[in-house]
Scaffold this active site. Structure first.
Site, PDB file in Angstrom:
ATOM      1  N   GLY A  66       0.839  -1.192   0.000  1.00 50.18           N
ATOM      2  CA  GLY A  66       0.000   0.000   0.000  1.00 50.18           C
ATOM      3  C   GLY A  66       0.873   1.240   0.000  1.00 50.18           C
ATOM      4  O   GLY A  66       2.022   1.208   0.462  1.00 50.18           O
ATOM      5  N   GLN A  71       2.718   9.962   1.234  1.00 55.59           N
ATOM      6  CA  GLN A  71       4.035   9.320   1.274  1.00 55.59           C
ATOM      7  C   GLN A  71       4.895   9.672   0.070  1.00 55.59           C
ATOM      8  O   GLN A  71       6.092   9.374   0.067  1.00 55.59           O
ATOM      9  CB  GLN A  71       3.888   7.803   1.370  1.00 55.59           C
ATOM     10  CG  GLN A  71       3.365   7.304   2.705  1.00 55.59           C
ATOM     11  CD  GLN A  71       3.285   5.806   2.723  1.00 55.59           C
ATOM     12  OE1 GLN A  71       2.260   5.221   2.350  1.00 55.59           O
ATOM     13  NE2 GLN A  71       4.350   5.153   3.146  1.00 55.59           N
ATOM     14  N   CYS A 114       6.385   0.002   7.072  1.00 53.22           N
ATOM     15  CA  CYS A 114       5.959   1.160   6.283  1.00 53.22           C
ATOM     16  C   CYS A 114       7.062   1.563   5.326  1.00 53.22           C
ATOM     17  O   CYS A 114       8.242   1.590   5.699  1.00 53.22           O
ATOM     18  CB  CYS A 114       5.626   2.324   7.214  1.00 53.22           C
ATOM     19  SG  CYS A 114       5.072   3.823   6.382  1.00 53.22           S
ATOM     20  N   LEU A 115       6.683   1.889   4.091  1.00 59.01           N
ATOM     21  CA  LEU A 115       7.682   2.290   3.106  1.00 59.01           C
ATOM     22  C   LEU A 115       8.358   3.610   3.464  1.00 59.01           C
ATOM     23  O   LEU A 115       9.441   3.890   2.965  1.00 59.01           O
ATOM     24  CB  LEU A 115       7.034   2.389   1.719  1.00 59.01           C
ATOM     25  CG  LEU A 115       6.524   1.071   1.131  1.00 59.01           C
ATOM     26  CD1 LEU A 115       5.889   1.312  -0.231  1.00 59.01           C
ATOM     27  CD2 LEU A 115       7.646   0.055   1.020  1.00 59.01           C
ATOM     28  N   HIS A 156      -4.113   1.104   7.562  1.00 57.77           N
ATOM     29  CA  HIS A 156      -2.759   1.680   7.627  1.00 57.77           C
ATOM     30  C   HIS A 156      -2.645   2.869   6.678  1.00 57.77           C
ATOM     31  O   HIS A 156      -2.157   3.945   7.059  1.00 57.77           O
ATOM     32  CB  HIS A 156      -1.742   0.596   7.263  1.00 57.77           C
ATOM     33  CG  HIS A 156      -0.323   1.054   7.252  1.00 57.77           C
ATOM     34  ND1 HIS A 156       0.595   0.675   8.221  1.00 57.77           N
ATOM     35  CD2 HIS A 156       0.363   1.855   6.394  1.00 57.77           C
ATOM     36  CE1 HIS A 156       1.768   1.225   7.949  1.00 57.77           C
ATOM     37  NE2 HIS A 156       1.657   1.946   6.840  1.00 57.77           N
ATOM     38  N   GLU A 157      -3.093   2.688   5.437  1.00 61.60           N
ATOM     39  CA  GLU A 157      -2.983   3.768   4.455  1.00 61.60           C
ATOM     40  C   GLU A 157      -3.956   4.906   4.758  1.00 61.60           C
ATOM     41  O   GLU A 157      -3.630   6.077   4.549  1.00 61.60           O
ATOM     42  CB  GLU A 157      -3.213   3.227   3.042  1.00 61.60           C
ATOM     43  CG  GLU A 157      -2.248   2.137   2.609  1.00 61.60           C
ATOM     44  CD  GLU A 157      -0.786   2.507   2.792  1.00 61.60           C
ATOM     45  OE1 GLU A 157      -0.445   3.710   2.686  1.00 61.60           O
ATOM     46  OE2 GLU A 157       0.018   1.593   3.047  1.00 61.60           O
ATOM     47  N   HIS A 160      -2.416   7.263   7.085  1.00 55.13           N
ATOM     48  CA  HIS A 160      -1.486   8.203   6.448  1.00 55.13           C
ATOM     49  C   HIS A 160      -2.218   9.467   5.981  1.00 55.13           C
ATOM     50  O   HIS A 160      -1.677  10.574   6.079  1.00 55.13           O
ATOM     51  CB  HIS A 160      -0.802   7.548   5.249  1.00 55.13           C
ATOM     52  CG  HIS A 160       0.426   6.777   5.593  1.00 55.13           C
ATOM     53  ND1 HIS A 160       1.524   7.344   6.198  1.00 55.13           N
ATOM     54  CD2 HIS A 160       0.743   5.463   5.403  1.00 55.13           C
ATOM     55  CE1 HIS A 160       2.460   6.432   6.379  1.00 55.13           C
ATOM     56  NE2 HIS A 160       2.009   5.276   5.901  1.00 55.13           N
TER      57      HIS A 160
END
Length: 213
Positions: A66, A71, A114-115, A156-157, A160
């Site tokens: 995701g 991000q 997380c990226l 999670h996304e 963000h």
């Protein structure tokens, strides 16, 4: 979610899949865009579709499942997801524009990454089942009922887009274990800013908030 790049290497690589002034790059903590609430998308056009395509490329290139617009330092309320993490499973990928979580039930704890926080992992408790509403790239409203990993990815996304990162939801014990790694990210970021490799936070935030397609 998930990456195997160290904080200092992440800054050095630039993490881009295209070139040009508006090339997308995954930004690491503590980039100020990660703590800003995203703005609703008001128009779906060719430029937005191109950005979404690049977001998928970035997500797959870094073995994620995701990726939210914040991000990549874009102010839009949208994210992309594919719980399989496999680029060839396009039937599993989804674009969520102006999403809303309309129902959450149950709970379970699982490890997340997380990226924007490569090599950092920790247990997070989230709802086990959710109902999410969003618009797709055709401007059509859809509703999905998800559970387990797909639900976790969406939550999670969605966080963000609210300026929330997964360490914020860790238990106190997990957060304590994560603090040294978070400090490493902060140190690498401030060091790069001091050397001039990265603009100051005020400049980055202005670029984020005023970005237009």
């Amino acid at each position: 979610m998930s990456s195997t790049i160290a904080p200092q290497d992440f800054l050095e690589q630039g993490v881009s899949v295209s070139s040009g002034a508006d090339a997308l790059k995954i930004v690491p903590h503590p980039h100020p865009a990660l703590r800003r609430k995203a703005k609703p998308v008001t128009e779906i056009n060719a430029a937005l579709r191109r950005h979404v395509s690049e977001m998928f490329e970035l997500m797959y290139a870094h073995e994620g499942v995701g990726l939210a617009a914040t991000q990549v330092a874009r102010p839009w309320r949208l994210f992309v997801a594919n719980p399989t993490g496999e680029a060839d499973q396009t039937d599993q990928q989804q674009v969520f524009i102006n999403p809303e979580i309309v129902r959450q039930t149950g709970s379970e704890t699982a490890e997340e990454g997380c990226l924007s926080l490569p090599q950092l992992f920790g247990d997070v408790r989230r709802a086990k089942q959710i109902t999410v509403e969003a618009f797709d790239l055709n401007g059509e409203l859809f509703t999905l009922e998800l559970d387990e990993l797909p639900a976790r990815v969406v939550l999670h996304e969605f966080d963000h887009l609210e300026g929330v990162m997964f360490p914020d939801r860790m238990t106190p014990a997990e957060k304590t274990k994560a603090d040294p790694k978070l400090a490493d990210f902060e140190h690498a970021w401030r060091k790069a800013q001091k050397s001039g490799e990265i603009p100051d936070d005020r400049t980055l935030l202005k670029a984020f908030e005023t970005f237009k397609l």
